[in-house]
Enzyme design. Structure first.
Site: not given
Ligand code: CAO
Length: 243
Positions: A39, A215-217, A219
Site C-alpha cells: 500500500p 509502505d504504509h503497512r 511506516v
C-alpha cells in the site's frame, strides 16, 4: 486479479511484435509484485540545497585531480543513511508469514540506474561508514558497470532503501514504486531556483524536490513527514551530516 485482454491491434493499423528481453520481463514482474503487495503513499518535500551546491561546486578542482565527479547523489546517499539511522523504522522489512518485523543493523542503499537495457539497481554497502568522495567514486563505478552489463548478482542484492534520481533529466515530482521488501524509496527531481520567503523578503534559493514513497503497512504518515523533514534539514545544512 483480472487479466487484461488484448484486442487484435492490427485491425487498427500496422504493428510489429518484439520479444521482451529477460531483464524487461523481470522488471515488469518486480514492479507488478511491489505495486500489488505494497500500500503506497508518497510524501513530498523541498530541500534548500543552495549552500550544498556552493560547496559541491567548490570541490570541482579537487574532483578533477582525483578523477571523480561529485554530483548531488553522494550527498543524498549520506543524508538518507543518516535519516535511516535516526528513524530506524524505515530500515526494516516485513515478514508477514511469521508476523515479524526484520530490523537491519546495516545501511546498504540501492541506486536506480537508467541503462540502454532498462532499469538496474546496484547497491552501495555501508553508506553510513563512507565519505562523500568514496560514495561518488563507488556510485559512478556501479552505474558504469550497470550500463556495461557487468554487475554481479551480489552487487544488486541486500539494499535497505533505494534512491531514484531523475534530477539530471527533469521533472518537478514523481511517485516512485517501493522496491519491496524494502519499505521506502526516495525519488529526486530536478533542482530549481525558487523565491523563498525569509520573513522579510523573497530570496532566490535552489530547491530540490524530494518524493518519498513508503509502505504504509510498515511506516506511518507522521514518520514519513519526519523522514523528509530530516532529509531537508540535513541537505539544507550539510554540516549536520557530521554530527
Ligand atoms: N537537480 C539538478 N541537477 C542535477 C540533479 C538534481 N536533482 N541531480 C543531478 N544533477 C546534475 C548533475 O550535477 C550533473 O550536472 P553537471 O554535468 O552539470 O555537473 C547532471 O545532472 C547529470 O548527473 P548524472 O545523472 O549523470 O549523475 P547523478 O550522480 O546525479 O546520477 C544516476 C547518477 C546513476 C542516478 C543517473 O545517471 C541515472 O541513471 N538516473 C536515472 C535513474 C532512473 O532511471 N530512475 C527511474 C527509476 S523508476 O523507473
Amino acid at each position: 486479479i483480472p487479466g487484461v485482454k488484448l484486442p487484435d491491434f492490427s485491425q487498427f493499423g500496422d504493428i510489429e511484435r518484439e520479444s521482451m528481453s529477460r531483464m524487461m520481463f523481470a522488471t515488469a514482474n518486480n514492479m507488478q509484485r511491489s505495486w500489488l503487495n505494497v500500500p503506497h503513499v508518497t510524501q513530498f518535500e523541498d530541500a534548500d540545497i543552495t549552500d550544498m551546491e556552493d560547496f559541491r561546486k567548490s570541490q570541482k578542482a579537487a574532483g578533477e585531480k582525483k578523477g571523480v565527479k561529485m554530483t548531488p547523489l553522494p550527498f543524498l546517499l549520506k543524508a538518507c543513511a543518516t535519516a535511516l539511522a535516526q528513524l530506524p523504522q524505515f530500515n526494516v522489512s516485513l515478514d508477514m508469514d511469521r508476523k515479524e518485523v526484520v530490523r537491519k543493523q546495516y545501511i546498504h542503499i540501492g541506486i536506480a540506474v537508467d541503462t540502454p537495457n532498462g532499469l538496474m539497481v546496484p547497491v552501495i554497502r555501508d553508506v553510513d561508514k563512507k565519505g562523500l568522495w568514496e560514495l561518488a567514486e563507488e556510485s559512478a563505478d556501479l552505474a558504469q558497470k550497470a550500463r556495461d552489463k557487468q554487475l554481479k548478482p551480489a552487487e544488486m542484492q541486500g539494499a535497505c532503501f533505494t534512491i531514484t534520481s531523475l534530477g539530471g533529466i527533469g521533472g518537478t515530482a514523481f511517485t516512485p514504486i517501493v522496491n519491496t521488501p524494502e519499505v521506502a524509496i526516495l525519488g529526486v527531481s530536478k533542482a530549481a531556483m525558487k523565491p523563498v520567503w525569509d520573513g522579510k523578503d523573497f530570496q532566490p534559493r535552489l530547491m530540490l524536490p524530494l518524493s518519498l514513497s513508503y509502505d504504509h503497512r510498515a511506516v506511518n504518515g507522521a514518520d514519513a513527514a519526519r523522514f523528509t523533514s530530516l532529509l531537508s534539514q540535513l541537505l539544507g545544512d550539510i554540516r549536520s551530516l557530521l554530527l
